[in-house]
Design a protein around this motif. Structure first.
Motif, PDB file in Angstrom:
ATOM      1  N   ALA A   1      20.928  -3.332 -37.315  1.00  0.00           N
ATOM      2  CA  ALA A   1      19.768  -4.227 -37.418  1.00  0.00           C
ATOM      3  C   ALA A   1      18.546  -3.680 -36.702  1.00  0.00           C
ATOM      4  O   ALA A   1      17.530  -4.372 -36.593  1.00  0.00           O
ATOM      5  N   ALA A   2      18.613  -2.436 -36.196  1.00  0.00           N
ATOM      6  CA  ALA A   2      17.520  -1.830 -35.433  1.00  0.00           C
ATOM      7  C   ALA A   2      17.255  -2.589 -34.141  1.00  0.00           C
ATOM      8  O   ALA A   2      16.148  -2.572 -33.611  1.00  0.00           O
ATOM      9  N   LEU A   3      18.293  -3.256 -33.625  1.00  0.00           N
ATOM     10  CA  LEU A   3      18.228  -3.914 -32.327  1.00  0.00           C
ATOM     11  C   LEU A   3      18.958  -3.064 -31.290  1.00  0.00           C
ATOM     12  O   LEU A   3      19.736  -2.173 -31.642  1.00  0.00           O
ATOM     13  N   ALA A   4      18.730  -3.353 -30.024  1.00  0.00           N
ATOM     14  CA  ALA A   4      19.357  -2.572 -28.954  1.00  0.00           C
ATOM     15  C   ALA A   4      20.868  -2.739 -28.974  1.00  0.00           C
ATOM     16  O   ALA A   4      21.357  -3.865 -28.901  1.00  0.00           O
ATOM     17  N   PRO A   5      21.642  -1.660 -29.046  1.00  0.00           N
ATOM     18  CA  PRO A   5      23.095  -1.778 -29.021  1.00  0.00           C
ATOM     19  C   PRO A   5      23.648  -2.082 -27.638  1.00  0.00           C
ATOM     20  O   PRO A   5      24.817  -2.434 -27.494  1.00  0.00           O
ATOM     21  N   GLY A   6      22.833  -1.952 -26.609  1.00  0.00           N
ATOM     22  CA  GLY A   6      23.256  -2.221 -25.238  1.00  0.00           C
ATOM     23  C   GLY A   6      22.495  -3.387 -24.634  1.00  0.00           C
ATOM     24  O   GLY A   6      21.745  -4.096 -25.310  1.00  0.00           O
ATOM     25  N   GLU A   7      22.694  -3.582 -23.345  1.00  0.00           N
ATOM     26  CA  GLU A   7      22.118  -4.734 -22.643  1.00  0.00           C
ATOM     27  C   GLU A   7      20.714  -4.426 -22.124  1.00  0.00           C
ATOM     28  O   GLU A   7      20.528  -3.921 -21.023  1.00  0.00           O
ATOM     29  N   THR A   8      19.721  -4.737 -22.951  1.00  0.00           N
ATOM     30  CA  THR A   8      18.325  -4.565 -22.576  1.00  0.00           C
ATOM     31  C   THR A   8      17.463  -5.438 -23.472  1.00  0.00           C
ATOM     32  O   THR A   8      17.852  -5.765 -24.599  1.00  0.00           O
ATOM     33  N   ASP A   9      16.286  -5.803 -22.964  1.00  0.00           N
ATOM     34  CA  ASP A   9      15.322  -6.552 -23.767  1.00  0.00           C
ATOM     35  C   ASP A   9      14.195  -5.649 -24.256  1.00  0.00           C
ATOM     36  O   ASP A   9      13.306  -6.093 -24.994  1.00  0.00           O
ATOM     37  N   ALA A  10      14.215  -4.375 -23.819  1.00  0.00           N
ATOM     38  CA  ALA A  10      13.176  -3.429 -24.225  1.00  0.00           C
ATOM     39  C   ALA A  10      13.555  -2.819 -25.564  1.00  0.00           C
ATOM     40  O   ALA A  10      14.414  -1.935 -25.647  1.00  0.00           O
ATOM     41  N   ASN A  11      12.932  -3.305 -26.635  1.00  0.00           N
ATOM     42  CA  ASN A  11      13.325  -2.898 -27.981  1.00  0.00           C
ATOM     43  C   ASN A  11      12.096  -2.874 -28.894  1.00  0.00           C
ATOM     44  O   ASN A  11      11.200  -3.699 -28.766  1.00  0.00           O
ATOM     45  N   ALA A  12      12.058  -1.899 -29.812  1.00  0.00           N
ATOM     46  CA  ALA A  12      10.993  -1.817 -30.809  1.00  0.00           C
ATOM     47  C   ALA A  12      11.598  -1.244 -32.088  1.00  0.00           C
ATOM     48  O   ALA A  12      12.563  -0.470 -32.036  1.00  0.00           O
ATOM     49  N   SER A  13      11.050  -1.625 -33.238  1.00  0.00           N
ATOM     50  CA  SER A  13      11.645  -1.170 -34.493  1.00  0.00           C
ATOM     51  C   SER A  13      10.614  -1.077 -35.608  1.00  0.00           C
ATOM     52  O   SER A  13       9.547  -1.692 -35.553  1.00  0.00           O
TER      53      SER A  13
ATOM     54  N   ALA B   1      29.914  -5.999 -32.130  1.00  0.00           N
ATOM     55  CA  ALA B   1      28.508  -6.371 -31.998  1.00  0.00           C
ATOM     56  C   ALA B   1      27.575  -5.173 -31.808  1.00  0.00           C
ATOM     57  O   ALA B   1      26.520  -5.114 -32.438  1.00  0.00           O
ATOM     58  N   PRO B   2      27.906  -4.167 -30.959  1.00  0.00           N
ATOM     59  CA  PRO B   2      26.997  -3.033 -30.810  1.00  0.00           C
ATOM     60  C   PRO B   2      26.734  -2.306 -32.127  1.00  0.00           C
ATOM     61  O   PRO B   2      25.629  -1.812 -32.355  1.00  0.00           O
ATOM     62  N   LEU B   3      27.743  -2.231 -33.000  1.00  0.00           N
ATOM     63  CA  LEU B   3      27.553  -1.587 -34.298  1.00  0.00           C
ATOM     64  C   LEU B   3      26.572  -2.402 -35.141  1.00  0.00           C
ATOM     65  O   LEU B   3      25.679  -1.853 -35.786  1.00  0.00           O
ATOM     66  N   ALA B   4      26.776  -3.704 -35.134  1.00  0.00           N
ATOM     67  CA  ALA B   4      25.919  -4.587 -35.920  1.00  0.00           C
ATOM     68  C   ALA B   4      24.482  -4.562 -35.422  1.00  0.00           C
ATOM     69  O   ALA B   4      23.539  -4.553 -36.210  1.00  0.00           O
ATOM     70  N   TYR B   5      24.302  -4.537 -34.104  1.00  0.00           N
ATOM     71  CA  TYR B   5      22.952  -4.463 -33.559  1.00  0.00           C
ATOM     72  C   TYR B   5      22.270  -3.159 -33.971  1.00  0.00           C
ATOM     73  O   TYR B   5      21.081  -3.142 -34.312  1.00  0.00           O
ATOM     74  N   ALA B   6      23.010  -2.056 -33.926  1.00  0.00           N
ATOM     75  CA  ALA B   6      22.446  -0.768 -34.321  1.00  0.00           C
ATOM     76  C   ALA B   6      22.005  -0.792 -35.779  1.00  0.00           C
ATOM     77  O   ALA B   6      20.969  -0.232 -36.145  1.00  0.00           O
TER      78      ALA B   6
ATOM     79  N   SER C   1      15.443   0.885 -24.521  1.00  0.00           N
ATOM     80  CA  SER C   1      15.413   1.641 -23.276  1.00  0.00           C
ATOM     81  C   SER C   1      16.120   0.864 -22.177  1.00  0.00           C
ATOM     82  O   SER C   1      16.154  -0.372 -22.190  1.00  0.00           O
ATOM     83  N   TYR C   2      16.685   1.600 -21.198  1.00  0.00           N
ATOM     84  CA  TYR C   2      17.614   1.008 -20.234  1.00  0.00           C
ATOM     85  C   TYR C   2      17.372   1.525 -18.826  1.00  0.00           C
ATOM     86  O   TYR C   2      16.965   2.668 -18.620  1.00  0.00           O
ATOM     87  N   GLN C   3      17.698   0.684 -17.856  1.00  0.00           N
ATOM     88  CA  GLN C   3      17.703   1.088 -16.456  1.00  0.00           C
ATOM     89  C   GLN C   3      19.005   1.805 -16.135  1.00  0.00           C
ATOM     90  O   GLN C   3      20.042   1.540 -16.752  1.00  0.00           O
ATOM     91  N   GLY C   4      18.963   2.695 -15.151  1.00  0.00           N
ATOM     92  CA  GLY C   4      20.176   3.359 -14.664  1.00  0.00           C
ATOM     93  C   GLY C   4      20.982   4.012 -15.764  1.00  0.00           C
ATOM     94  O   GLY C   4      20.453   4.771 -16.574  1.00  0.00           O
ATOM     95  N   ASP C   5      22.290   3.704 -15.804  1.00  0.00           N
ATOM     96  CA  ASP C   5      23.158   4.321 -16.810  1.00  0.00           C
ATOM     97  C   ASP C   5      23.363   3.403 -18.021  1.00  0.00           C
ATOM     98  O   ASP C   5      24.323   3.547 -18.771  1.00  0.00           O
ATOM     99  N   GLY C   6      22.429   2.475 -18.234  1.00  0.00           N
ATOM    100  CA  GLY C   6      22.554   1.541 -19.341  1.00  0.00           C
ATOM    101  C   GLY C   6      22.576   2.205 -20.698  1.00  0.00           C
ATOM    102  O   GLY C   6      23.275   1.755 -21.621  1.00  0.00           O
ATOM    103  N   ALA C   7      21.829   3.304 -20.855  1.00  0.00           N
ATOM    104  CA  ALA C   7      21.800   4.003 -22.142  1.00  0.00           C
ATOM    105  C   ALA C   7      23.154   4.638 -22.442  1.00  0.00           C
ATOM    106  O   ALA C   7      23.640   4.597 -23.581  1.00  0.00           O
TER     107      ALA C   7
END
Length: 261
Positions: free
Chosen positions: A106-118, A99-104, A157-163
């Motif tokens: 699609a220009a979506l966040a590969p990690g757990e965050t709702d902060a996304n722009a494309s 899933a993280p590969l597929a999200y990347a 963008s991510y909080q803490g070590d989310g990135a």
């Protein structure tokens, strides 16, 4: 006439592949999850220290950091591209670790965050060809005039070590999904046939890259995705070009990195 016919046919086929790749070449986890744990091996620069105190940027702040028209010469930048998927819920994969590969892609966040722009960045090959005199045009020039090279750029963008976790999930996914995976979006099914490590840009605090082999409408193509972390922000670049391996343009990587610096 024969040359012109081939060019028109190539252009039509290119757009068909691009459309299918955008809709079905960008999948999400079948269980709704977008990360997986594992070793941090891959084709990128490893993070030396976690940014545990990092603060996430908002989607509005990320929008201001995306490339805009005029930021990069020889490219058209489309902000607010309505063809880009807006939510991970729109896409599924048959392997959660992919899933993280597929999200990347699609220009979506590969990690757990709702902060996304494309947005999308398209190389202006037609203008480069048009600047030449007719007598100076080669067969390669004419083919390039109809060669669409489109890059989907995503910022998250991510909080803490989310990135860092997002980059690790991508790196782990490259290894776990080498044999490919199935994806579905908006009722369409697609098969990624191969995932392989690629040369990472080396920019930012760490970066990972992977190539993707896929088949659409009976045509096979190879694409490349770059994922770069700059502090708590992750930039993803997915380039599609018909008929040959599509590398992410260095100009796009450099221009976006400059805005994130």
């Amino acid at each position: 006439m024969k040359r012109s016919s081939r060019a028109r046919t190539g252009a039509t086929a290119t757009m068909a592949v691009l459309s299918l790749a955008l809709i079905t070449g960008c999948g999400g986890g079948s269980d709704g999850k977008d990360t997986s744990e594992g070793s941090n091996e891959g084709s990128g620069k490893a993070s030396s220290s976690p940014t545990t105190a990092a603060k996430a940027l908002s989607a509005a702040e990320l929008e201001k950091l995306l490339l805009t028209q005029g930021d990069i010469k020889g490219f058209k930048v489309t902000s607010g591209d309505k063809t880009l998927l807006k939510s991970k819920s729109e896409i599924k994969t048959d392997k959660a670790e992919c899933a993280p590969l597929a999200y990347a892609m699609a220009a979506l966040a590969p990690g757990e965050t709702d902060a996304n722009a494309s947005n999308t960045v398209t190389q202006d090959t037609a203008s480069a060809v048009a600047s030449k005199s007719p007598e100076d045009l080669s067969d390669a020039d004419i083919e390039n005039a109809f060669q669409v090279k489109l890059t989907y750029v995503g910022l998250s963008s991510y909080q803490g070590d989310g990135a860092e976790k997002a980059l690790k999930a991508v790196s782990d996914g490259v290894q776990a999904c080498a044999g490919g995976f199935g994806i579905a979006a908006q009722g369409e099914q697609q098969k990624i046939t191969k995932i392989a490590p690629a040369k990472a840009s080396g920019s930012g605090d760490e970066s990972v890259a992977f190539s993707v082999d896929l088949t659409a409408d009976g045509e096979s193509t190879s694409t490349t995705t770059q994922v770069v972390r700059v502090g708590s922000t992750v930039a993803t670049y997915y380039t599609v070009s018909f008929g040959k391996t599509a590398e992410v343009p260095e100009a796009v990587l450099s221009a976006q990195a400059a805005k994130l610096a």
